[in-house]
Enzyme design. Sequence first.
Site, short mmCIF file in Angstrom:
data_model
loop_
_atom_site.label_atom_id
_atom_site.label_comp_id
_atom_site.label_asym_id
_atom_site.label_seq_id
_atom_site.Cartn_x
_atom_site.Cartn_y
_atom_site.Cartn_z
N LYS A 289 -8.02 -44.36 5.09
CA LYS A 289 -8.07 -45.68 4.47
C LYS A 289 -7.72 -45.62 2.99
CE LYS A 289 -11.46 -47.66 7.68
NZ LYS A 289 -11.62 -46.49 8.55
N VAL A 290 -8.39 -44.72 2.24
CA VAL A 290 -8.16 -44.66 0.79
C VAL A 290 -6.77 -44.09 0.51
CG1 VAL A 290 -8.95 -43.71 -1.40
CG2 VAL A 290 -10.62 -44.44 0.31
N VAL B 224 -10.21 -38.00 -6.32
CA VAL B 224 -11.30 -38.98 -6.23
C VAL B 224 -11.96 -38.87 -4.85
CG1 VAL B 224 -10.29 -40.61 -7.87
CG2 VAL B 224 -9.71 -40.80 -5.44
N ARG C 151 -13.70 -35.50 -2.82
CA ARG C 151 -14.92 -34.70 -2.86
C ARG C 151 -14.66 -33.50 -3.75
NH1 ARG C 151 -16.70 -38.64 -1.09
NH2 ARG C 151 -17.97 -39.00 0.80
N GLU D 157 -22.81 -32.19 -9.19
CA GLU D 157 -22.84 -33.42 -9.98
C GLU D 157 -24.26 -33.73 -10.45
OE1 GLU D 157 -20.99 -36.55 -7.71
OE2 GLU D 157 -19.01 -35.61 -7.84
N HIS E 62 -17.86 -39.90 -11.21
CA HIS E 62 -17.91 -40.37 -9.81
C HIS E 62 -17.93 -41.90 -9.75
CE1 HIS E 62 -19.12 -38.86 -5.58
NE2 HIS E 62 -18.43 -39.98 -5.48
N LEU E 63 -16.87 -42.49 -10.29
CA LEU E 63 -16.78 -43.94 -10.39
C LEU E 63 -15.95 -44.59 -9.28
CD1 LEU E 63 -16.18 -44.37 -14.25
CD2 LEU E 63 -18.34 -44.52 -13.00
N GLY E 64 -15.54 -43.82 -8.28
CA GLY E 64 -14.61 -44.34 -7.28
C GLY E 64 -15.03 -45.67 -6.67
N ALA E 65 -16.32 -45.82 -6.34
CA ALA E 65 -16.78 -47.05 -5.70
C ALA E 65 -17.46 -47.99 -6.67
CB ALA E 65 -17.75 -46.70 -4.57
#
Length: 545
Positions: A152-153, A231, A233, A262, A281-284
Amino acid sequence: MSKPTVLVAEKLGEAGLELLRKVANVDCSYNLSPEDLCAKISLCDAVIVRSGTKITREVFEASNGRLKVVGRAGVGIDNVDLQAATEMGCLVVNAPTANTVAAAEHGIALLAALARNVAQANASVKSGKWQRNKFTGVSLVDKTIAVLGFGKVGSEVARRAKGLGMHVVAHDPYAPADRARAIGVELVSFDEALARADFISLHMPLTPATNKIFNDETFAKVKKGVRIVNVARGGVIDENSLVRALNSGIVAQAALDVFTKEPPEKDDKLVQHENVIVTPHLGASTAEAQEGVALEIAEAVVGALQGELAATAVNAPMVPSEVLTELAPYITLAERLGKLAVQLVAGGGGVKDITISYNSARAPDDLDTRLLRAMIVKGLVEPVSDTHINLVNADYVAKQRGLRISEERHPAEGTEAAPLESIEVRIANVESRFSSAMSDSGDVSLAGRIKDGVPHLSQVGSFSIDVSLEGSVILCRQVDQPGMIGKVGGLLGDENVNISFMSVGRTSPRQKAVMAIGVDDEPSKEVLQKIGSISAVEELVFLKL
């Protein structure tokens, strides 16, 4: 009937809360200690958490059987004891899709920032400097970006990269070819993607197969000066290897949103490297994504409470113990046949058409194969996916991956006391890493059976063999001649690799033969190369279980 009670143990978007309140009593209690959670859980039918609250075996036991659903507002479920949930008959659901666009947009943001040195130039100007020449960047237009992981991403990143005028190649053994064509993306092998890419964008899950997949050996295959964005893992990159690649100039720059640990240490060499830009870790982390996750998990929890089969379920329902006891060895056989079969597939075309054949003396209505089919799907897909696959979600995952699975029943002459005589897995319309595994009809074909309670590989292509599936397997096609078993066994013995089983299947004496060797340890690449260089050996493959 009274409304069920849902405990929301971490902050959730208002849209999700509104949906829950329509059907349930909602208790928003944040920052609960483990003791407080255990004290409260016996009054709840469902609980929703993010990553900060652990739903342990103690929590399930404290619920006294009332807890029916655990909802994880996000993808990862490391903080939920799945085994305990299954034992207690509690369904676990997650929200895997709502943050897709947010993660893709962040990947593109890092891509552009990397190419134009945005972070470094910003820091320089704010420190009082004006260094235009130092921060000359590179253009994105007409450059090739390799999207590794075309789910999906990854596919959303590819769409946006095409809009920037980039050439896009992708690698993912399960990527639907029609979706790739629709976007204008070329599916290629992993090595070809590395060799062609000016930019690499990582979107694969962290699994045993992808753990540190970017290491010294991988970096040796890339185009010098490649730029990498991650972005996905943190663990898919060996961070020490990336530092070495940056220092040598093999990798020009990297942009990282995720890390193996992290948060990383303050003096981490990778974080502090001048050619690396980082985000926490700002992906979402967009307002829209957080609301989407809230809605997705609320819908899954409400559906589960109402008895619906949740598409995002990540654990299996309880199976009668007598069925599990009878099918236990066949369940293991099915999963391992799936794992072996997918490792035999080569090229970037993708696995799509799978046929499963069951040979059984039982009547069709006396053998439920849903669990076996689910385990074959698990073996095929789980090595390249972070999805937990089981009876609940196997068909859903297969459909999402574009897999077309057909099942066949064939009568066997054995006793009806045994559920199955054998299972065969065939993958059509693919190339094989081991040509001898191709059947007469052109499919990758493997079959197995249970012998003395242990799964055995009984057929590879048209060659009949007999090797235990208790460890990994080496397959080699050779000219049938005296001394081959001794030569191969000697090379493995010299490296202290223990052989558990060895079997040779052949067409006729001193003609073509396939040797299958079960090994307890993973041989080094050097010893596999030595075996492959024996003059009588025509092809060789190592299959890891």
